[in-house]
Motif scaffolding. Structure first.
Motif, short mmCIF file in Angstrom:
data_model
loop_
_atom_site.label_atom_id
_atom_site.label_comp_id
_atom_site.label_asym_id
_atom_site.label_seq_id
_atom_site.Cartn_x
_atom_site.Cartn_y
_atom_site.Cartn_z
N LEU A 78 0.62 -1.16 0.07
CA LEU A 78 -0.05 -0.06 -0.02
C LEU A 78 0.62 1.40 0.10
O LEU A 78 0.37 2.48 0.03
N VAL A 79 2.18 1.07 0.04
CA VAL A 79 3.02 2.29 0.01
C VAL A 79 4.26 1.77 -0.92
O VAL A 79 4.67 0.78 -1.44
N GLN A 80 4.90 2.99 -1.21
CA GLN A 80 6.00 2.99 -1.98
C GLN A 80 7.29 3.83 -1.34
O GLN A 80 6.97 4.77 -0.52
N THR A 81 8.50 3.35 -1.22
CA THR A 81 9.72 4.10 -0.57
C THR A 81 9.44 5.43 -1.31
O THR A 81 9.34 5.85 -2.54
N GLY A 82 9.54 6.59 -0.30
CA GLY A 82 9.41 7.94 -0.64
C GLY A 82 7.99 8.74 -0.47
O GLY A 82 7.79 9.81 -0.56
N ASP A 83 6.88 7.68 -0.38
CA ASP A 83 5.66 8.24 -0.16
C ASP A 83 5.49 8.99 1.14
O ASP A 83 6.33 8.76 2.14
N LYS A 84 4.85 10.18 1.17
CA LYS A 84 4.49 10.84 2.48
C LYS A 84 3.23 10.18 3.11
O LYS A 84 2.22 9.94 2.66
N VAL A 85 3.61 10.16 4.37
CA VAL A 85 2.48 9.41 5.15
C VAL A 85 2.20 10.25 6.47
O VAL A 85 3.02 10.92 6.93
N ILE A 86 0.88 9.99 6.99
CA ILE A 86 0.44 10.51 8.33
C ILE A 86 0.26 9.28 9.22
O ILE A 86 -0.43 8.33 8.81
N ILE A 87 1.08 9.29 10.51
CA ILE A 87 0.85 8.14 11.45
C ILE A 87 0.01 8.65 12.49
O ILE A 87 0.36 9.56 13.18
N VAL A 88 -0.97 8.15 13.00
CA VAL A 88 -1.74 8.44 14.09
C VAL A 88 -2.19 7.38 14.94
O VAL A 88 -2.42 6.16 14.49
N SER A 89 -2.40 7.67 16.24
CA SER A 89 -2.89 6.79 17.48
C SER A 89 -4.04 7.54 17.97
O SER A 89 -3.95 8.77 18.07
N TYR A 90 -4.88 6.87 18.58
CA TYR A 90 -5.94 7.39 19.34
C TYR A 90 -6.07 6.78 20.80
O TYR A 90 -5.41 6.06 21.12
N CYS A 91 -6.68 7.72 21.56
CA CYS A 91 -7.04 7.16 23.06
C CYS A 91 -8.39 7.62 23.30
O CYS A 91 -9.19 8.16 22.64
N GLN A 92 -8.83 6.96 24.31
CA GLN A 92 -10.33 6.82 25.07
C GLN A 92 -10.16 8.23 26.31
O GLN A 92 -9.08 8.17 27.09
N VAL A 93 -10.91 9.17 25.99
CA VAL A 93 -10.89 10.35 27.28
C VAL A 93 -12.19 10.42 27.56
O VAL A 93 -13.27 10.64 27.02
#
Length: 118
Positions: A78-93
């Motif tokens: 689903l990616v290629q070297t050089g692709d720009k990505v956003i990596i996110v994590s979530y929590c419960q508040v």
């Protein structure tokens, strides 16, 4: 009531590798894990800026200072070297705390160097 909130974001990371033969996950430079508060084995969503694709995996630690953002296993398709990505994590508040809650956002530049914390 608990609300699902953004916990951490690595913004505009550059994919440094993709290995379909590795058993899943995304390897992230230990310095970036520390700066964002993302833990090894924590579930993350990866949003590919180049393609618009999104997938869920879990973080593993890459060597500190390496700048590595390496997608492994099936998600490597689903990616290629050089692709720009956003990596996110979530929590419960708790809902009563959500209005004053602030996630950690790490904006990355060239070589996945930290440009700023937002």
């Amino acid at each position: 009531m608990l609300l699902i909130m953004l916990k951490a974001k690595l913004h505009r990371a550059t994919v440094t590798g993709a290995d379909i033969d590795y058993e899943g996950s995304i390897a992230i430079d230990r310095d970036l894990l520390d700066a964002s508060g993302i833990l090894p084995h924590e579930q993350v969503d990866v949003l590919n800026i180049n393609t618009g694709g999104r997938f869920t995996t879990y973080a593993i630690e890459a060597p500190r200072g390496s700048g590595a953002i390496a997608v492994n296993g099936a998600a490597a398709r689903l990616v290629q070297t050089g692709d720009k990505v956003i990596i996110v994590s979530y929590c419960q508040v708790p809902a009563e705390e959500a209005r004053n809650y602030h996630p950690t956002v790490v904006v990355l530049g060239e070589g996945n160097a930290i440009e700023r914390l937002a």
